[in-house]
Design an enzyme around this catalytic site. Structure first.
Site, mmCIF file in Angstrom:
data_model
loop_
_atom_site.group_PDB
_atom_site.id
_atom_site.type_symbol
_atom_site.label_atom_id
_atom_site.label_comp_id
_atom_site.label_asym_id
_atom_site.label_seq_id
_atom_site.Cartn_x
_atom_site.Cartn_y
_atom_site.Cartn_z
ATOM 1 N N SER A 58 0.850 -1.190 0.000
ATOM 2 C CA SER A 58 0.000 0.000 0.000
ATOM 3 C C SER A 58 0.886 1.240 0.000
ATOM 4 O O SER A 58 2.035 1.212 0.468
ATOM 5 C CB SER A 58 -0.894 0.010 1.245
ATOM 6 O OG SER A 58 -1.550 1.256 1.394
ATOM 7 N N TYR B 13 -2.277 -1.233 10.194
ATOM 8 C CA TYR B 13 -2.325 -1.383 8.741
ATOM 9 C C TYR B 13 -1.028 -0.934 8.072
ATOM 10 O O TYR B 13 -0.416 -1.685 7.308
ATOM 11 C CB TYR B 13 -3.515 -0.602 8.172
ATOM 12 C CG TYR B 13 -3.714 -0.818 6.691
ATOM 13 C CD1 TYR B 13 -4.339 -1.975 6.230
ATOM 14 C CD2 TYR B 13 -3.274 0.109 5.752
ATOM 15 C CE1 TYR B 13 -4.516 -2.197 4.875
ATOM 16 C CE2 TYR B 13 -3.452 -0.099 4.404
ATOM 17 C CZ TYR B 13 -4.066 -1.253 3.968
ATOM 18 O OH TYR B 13 -4.234 -1.478 2.626
#
Length: 265
Positions: free
Chosen positions: A140, A154
């Site tokens: 990401s 995350y």
């Protein structure tokens, strides 16, 4: 074995970036093994793609500690061999770290870190046997920036995938294995619907990426041998600019903007 044989195993293939990666490999004539928790969604995608390539479906919940071993055992039992591994399965846990039970965080880490490592370890001997083995880890843009307030694990999990990809790339370059960390920004998929955060986000429309374009950029970058791929010129520019800011400034900017795209209650 030649580079034209072997399957691509795509985890989290039932929707979003994973499904688009499967579609892109099908367009390229690569046989597929699709895995995720939702059998109906997998079967629907397999039905769509089978006119193009052979497709196998293996239902697995990578939050279960025994799932990676069982998945590889099932692949071997079917007489299949993996040339391309796409570690795409993932999700977010919204809210601040202390507001969620540890079991929730443990399952998240199992999917996002442990299963990625174990699947890669178990399949690496197969991948290395091919002339053009490939590993595509869907990380990401969060891996390249300071962690946000909310969804506390995350960014660290995605940063791990980035560093893991770099190390694997160095270790396996002599065998012709390309390892890539794909680092997309905000992408139109089910991700924010699952976490219940879409309605709380105020991200400009121009910052959203199409899952199909992200998948294509990841595969093309992996084929070129790029270790890190950041889709979208806006995100590449943002990353370049952010790298020149002092860490204190980067953290302050993230603190000010976290509420735009992360629920923190």
């Amino acid at each position: 074995m030649t580079m034209t044989t072997g399957h691509a195993l795509v985890t989290g293939a039932s929707s979003g970036i994973g499904a688009e990666i499967a579609r892109e490999y099908a367009r390229r004539g690569v046989p597929l093994i699709l895995t995720a928790r939702r059998q109906a969604a997998l079967e629907s995608l397999a039905k769509e793609l089978r006119p193009q390539v052979p497709v196998e479906v293996v239902v697995a919940d990578l939050a279960e500690p025994g799932a990676p071993q069982a998945l590889v055992a099932e692949i071997e039992a079917r007489g299949l061999c993996v040339r391309i591994l796409v570690n795409n399965a993932g999700y977010g846990v919204p809210g601040r770290y202390g507001t969620r039970d540890w079991t929730v965080h443990a399952a998240f880490l199992q999917v996002m870190v442990t299963a990625v490592c174990e699947l890669t370890w178990r399949l690496l001997p197969s991948i290395r046997r091919f002339d053009a083995g490939r590993i595509l880890n869907v990380a990401s843009f969060a891996a390249l920036m300071p962690a946000a307030d909310g969804q506390t694990l995350y960014a660290p999990a995605k940063a791990f995938m980035l560093k893991f990809s770099e190390g694997l790339s160095l270790e396996n370059a002599d065998r012709g294995v390309h390892v890539t960390a794909l680092c997309p920004g905000f992408t139109l998929s089910e991700f924010h619907d699952v976490t219940g955060t879409r309605g709380k986000m105020t991200v400009p429309a121009r910052m959203w990426l199409e899952a199909e374009a992200v998948a294509r950029a990841g595969i093309e970058g992996n084929e070129r041998g790029d270790v890190v791929v950041v889709p979208g010129w806006r995100y590449r520019l943002l990353h370049a600019l952010a790298r020149h800011l002092p860490e204190r400034t980067r953290l302050a900017l993230m603190a000010r903007n976290s509420r735009k795209f992360r629920p923190v209650d």
